[in-house]
Motif scaffolding. Structure first.
Motif, PDB file in Angstrom:
ATOM      1  N   LEU A  83       0.805  -1.079   0.044  1.00 58.09           N
ATOM      2  CA  LEU A  83      -0.094   0.107   0.082  1.00 58.09           C
ATOM      3  C   LEU A  83       0.943   1.307   0.148  1.00 58.09           C
ATOM      4  O   LEU A  83       1.753   1.467   0.869  1.00 58.09           O
ATOM      5  N   GLY A 109       3.722   0.269   4.779  1.00 57.92           N
ATOM      6  CA  GLY A 109       4.755   1.094   4.886  1.00 57.92           C
ATOM      7  C   GLY A 109       4.704   2.228   6.193  1.00 57.92           C
ATOM      8  O   GLY A 109       3.690   2.412   6.674  1.00 57.92           O
ATOM      9  N   PHE A 111       6.986   5.524   7.905  1.00 61.41           N
ATOM     10  CA  PHE A 111       8.053   6.603   7.462  1.00 61.41           C
ATOM     11  C   PHE A 111       7.899   7.211   6.211  1.00 61.41           C
ATOM     12  O   PHE A 111       6.993   7.514   5.833  1.00 61.41           O
ATOM     13  N   GLU A 112       9.100   7.289   5.484  1.00 60.39           N
ATOM     14  CA  GLU A 112       9.288   7.543   4.111  1.00 60.39           C
ATOM     15  C   GLU A 112       8.717   6.786   3.355  1.00 60.39           C
ATOM     16  O   GLU A 112       8.569   6.947   1.992  1.00 60.39           O
ATOM     17  N   ILE A 129      -4.873   3.935  -1.599  1.00 62.06           N
ATOM     18  CA  ILE A 129      -6.344   4.205  -1.386  1.00 62.06           C
ATOM     19  C   ILE A 129      -6.963   5.572  -1.706  1.00 62.06           C
ATOM     20  O   ILE A 129      -8.157   5.724  -1.657  1.00 62.06           O
ATOM     21  N   GLY A 130      -5.925   6.333  -2.431  1.00 59.00           N
ATOM     22  CA  GLY A 130      -6.591   7.676  -2.792  1.00 59.00           C
ATOM     23  C   GLY A 130      -5.300   8.504  -2.919  1.00 59.00           C
ATOM     24  O   GLY A 130      -4.366   8.358  -2.357  1.00 59.00           O
ATOM     25  N   TYR A 132      -4.028  11.051  -1.259  1.00 63.39           N
ATOM     26  CA  TYR A 132      -3.655  11.850  -0.127  1.00 63.39           C
ATOM     27  C   TYR A 132      -2.656  10.878   0.847  1.00 63.39           C
ATOM     28  O   TYR A 132      -2.490   9.798   0.233  1.00 63.39           O
ATOM     29  N   LEU A 134      -1.361   9.209   4.139  1.00 65.08           N
ATOM     30  CA  LEU A 134      -1.467   8.952   5.692  1.00 65.08           C
ATOM     31  C   LEU A 134      -0.124   8.800   6.218  1.00 65.08           C
ATOM     32  O   LEU A 134       0.821   8.671   5.580  1.00 65.08           O
ATOM     33  N   GLY A 136       0.849   6.110   7.866  1.00 67.71           N
ATOM     34  CA  GLY A 136       1.575   4.675   7.519  1.00 67.71           C
ATOM     35  C   GLY A 136       0.323   3.791   6.935  1.00 67.71           C
ATOM     36  O   GLY A 136      -0.857   4.220   6.552  1.00 67.71           O
ATOM     37  N   GLY A 137       0.796   2.685   6.649  1.00 67.41           N
ATOM     38  CA  GLY A 137      -0.113   1.748   5.798  1.00 67.41           C
ATOM     39  C   GLY A 137      -1.152   1.288   6.339  1.00 67.41           C
ATOM     40  O   GLY A 137      -1.924   0.540   5.942  1.00 67.41           O
TER      41      GLY A 137
HETATM   42  N1  SAM Z   1       6.840   9.206   1.180  1.00 65.03           N
HETATM   43  C1  SAM Z   1       5.587   8.856   0.787  1.00 65.03           C
HETATM   44  C2  SAM Z   1       5.129   9.463  -0.524  1.00 65.03           C
HETATM   45  O1  SAM Z   1       5.329  10.558  -0.703  1.00 65.03           O
HETATM   46  O2  SAM Z   1       4.647   8.841  -1.432  1.00 65.03           O
HETATM   47  C3  SAM Z   1       4.665   8.864   1.697  1.00 65.03           C
HETATM   48  C4  SAM Z   1       5.066   7.725   2.746  1.00 65.03           C
HETATM   49  S1  SAM Z   1       3.605   7.673   4.009  1.00 65.03           S
HETATM   50  C5  SAM Z   1       4.228   8.860   5.347  1.00 65.03           C
HETATM   51  C6  SAM Z   1       4.047   6.434   4.764  1.00 65.03           C
HETATM   52  C7  SAM Z   1       3.303   4.922   4.417  1.00 65.03           C
HETATM   53  O3  SAM Z   1       2.020   5.232   4.642  1.00 65.03           O
HETATM   54  C8  SAM Z   1       3.272   4.664   2.849  1.00 65.03           C
HETATM   55  O4  SAM Z   1       4.668   3.789   2.602  1.00 65.03           O
HETATM   56  C9  SAM Z   1       2.258   3.734   2.509  1.00 65.03           C
HETATM   57  O5  SAM Z   1       2.384   2.465   3.166  1.00 65.03           O
HETATM   58  C10 SAM Z   1       1.107   4.489   3.622  1.00 65.03           C
HETATM   59  N2  SAM Z   1       0.429   5.135   2.791  1.00 65.03           N
HETATM   60  C11 SAM Z   1       0.325   6.636   3.110  1.00 65.03           C
HETATM   61  N3  SAM Z   1      -0.512   7.093   2.302  1.00 65.03           N
HETATM   62  C12 SAM Z   1      -1.438   6.218   1.732  1.00 65.03           C
HETATM   63  C13 SAM Z   1      -2.273   5.976   0.651  1.00 65.03           C
HETATM   64  N4  SAM Z   1      -2.825   7.083   0.187  1.00 65.03           N
HETATM   65  N5  SAM Z   1      -2.579   4.988   0.191  1.00 65.03           N
HETATM   66  C14 SAM Z   1      -2.004   3.713   0.697  1.00 65.03           C
HETATM   67  N6  SAM Z   1      -0.938   3.729   1.331  1.00 65.03           N
HETATM   68  C15 SAM Z   1      -0.784   4.881   1.991  1.00 65.03           C
END
Ligand code: SAM
Length: 210
Positions: A83, A109, A111-112, A129-130, A132, A134, A136-137
């Motif tokens: 995800l 996932g 962190f980054e 899932i969209g 925007y 989050l 974390g996954g």
């Molecule tokens: N650096 C990434 C980017 O800009 O695409 C964002 C990382 S996010 C802070 C951390 C984790 O949250 C991702 O590795 C993913 O697993 C999950 N996540 C955040 N937004 C998500 C979304 N819209 N759909 C699915 N997983 C998401």
């Protein structure tokens, strides 16, 4: 099977209502694997700094591979999903297709994100899932699991229920009503209390298209 750094976040919302009942009645099973159990040191570290610089930490590929190797699938009909916001956007047709699998591995996932080599070498499909972000996954996994589990035969009380939901057949659900018949001056459409099932069906079809 959900691979996560935060196993305590599950079953969470998946433990309630129809999905929770399905879990209790073993219509599906949930296995939560803690990535920290496969960490590279005694503290269970799973991440490291990104090559090339930049903010945030990246989950290491070797940790994910070790965690994956600890899992035994019961069938050959499984898929692996990572995800990520940069994945293919989830939709009802995509879910309908994915629901044909007997087992799924879902990588959350944090962190980054996750080292890209883990995704490529271990054959994960990337799904978002969209549009925007989050933190974390895990919440994304809850959304993904909830929407796919309701498609499992026997999970919803009424078998046809999932088929009449919005987005099936490229339609949206028609407006729905319950008691009282008159609420603050707004009346339930006459047709719905007419008892004329054919006319009701036609009305629903029309409203759904609208
Ligand atoms: N650096 C990434 C980017 O800009 O695409 C964002 C990382 S996010 C802070 C951390 C984790 O949250 C991702 O590795 C993913 O697993 C999950 N996540 C955040 N937004 C998500 C979304 N819209 N759909 C699915 N997983 C998401």
């Amino acid at each position: 099977v959900i691979l996560t750094c935060y196993p305590e976040m599950f079953p969470g919302s998946l433990g309630y209502s129809v999905i929770g009942n399905a879990l209790n009645n073993k219509k599906f099973s949930l296995e939560i694997v803690n990535l920290h159990n496969f960490g590279i040191d005694k503290r269970g570290s799973v991440d490291d700094e990104p090559f090339g610089g930049g903010p945030g930490m990246v989950i290491r590929p070797d940790v994910i591979e070790k965690a994956l190797n600890s899992i035994t699938f019961k069938t050959d009909n499984y898929c692996k999903i990572f995800l990520t916001p940069s994945g293919q956007k989830l939709s009802q047709p995509k879910l309908n297709n994915l629901s044909k699998h007997d087992e799924m591995l879902i990588l959350c996932g944090r962190f980054e994100g996750v080292d890209q080599r883990a995704i490529e070498i271990l054959g994960f499909q990337e799904i978002s899932i969209g549009d925007y972000v989050l933190s974390g996954g895990e919440l994304a996994a809850a959304v993904f699991c909830d929407s796919i589990i309701r498609l499992v035969p026997g999970v919803l009380g009424d078998e046809s229920s999932a088929l009449t939901d919005s987005f099936q057949d490229n339609r949206l659900s028609e407006p729905i009503y319950t008691r009282p018949k008159n609420y603050e001056g707004l009346k339930v459409p006459e047709i719905l209390i007419s008892g004329n099932t054919k006319a009701i069906e036609k009305w629903r079809e029309k409203k759904s298209l609208e």
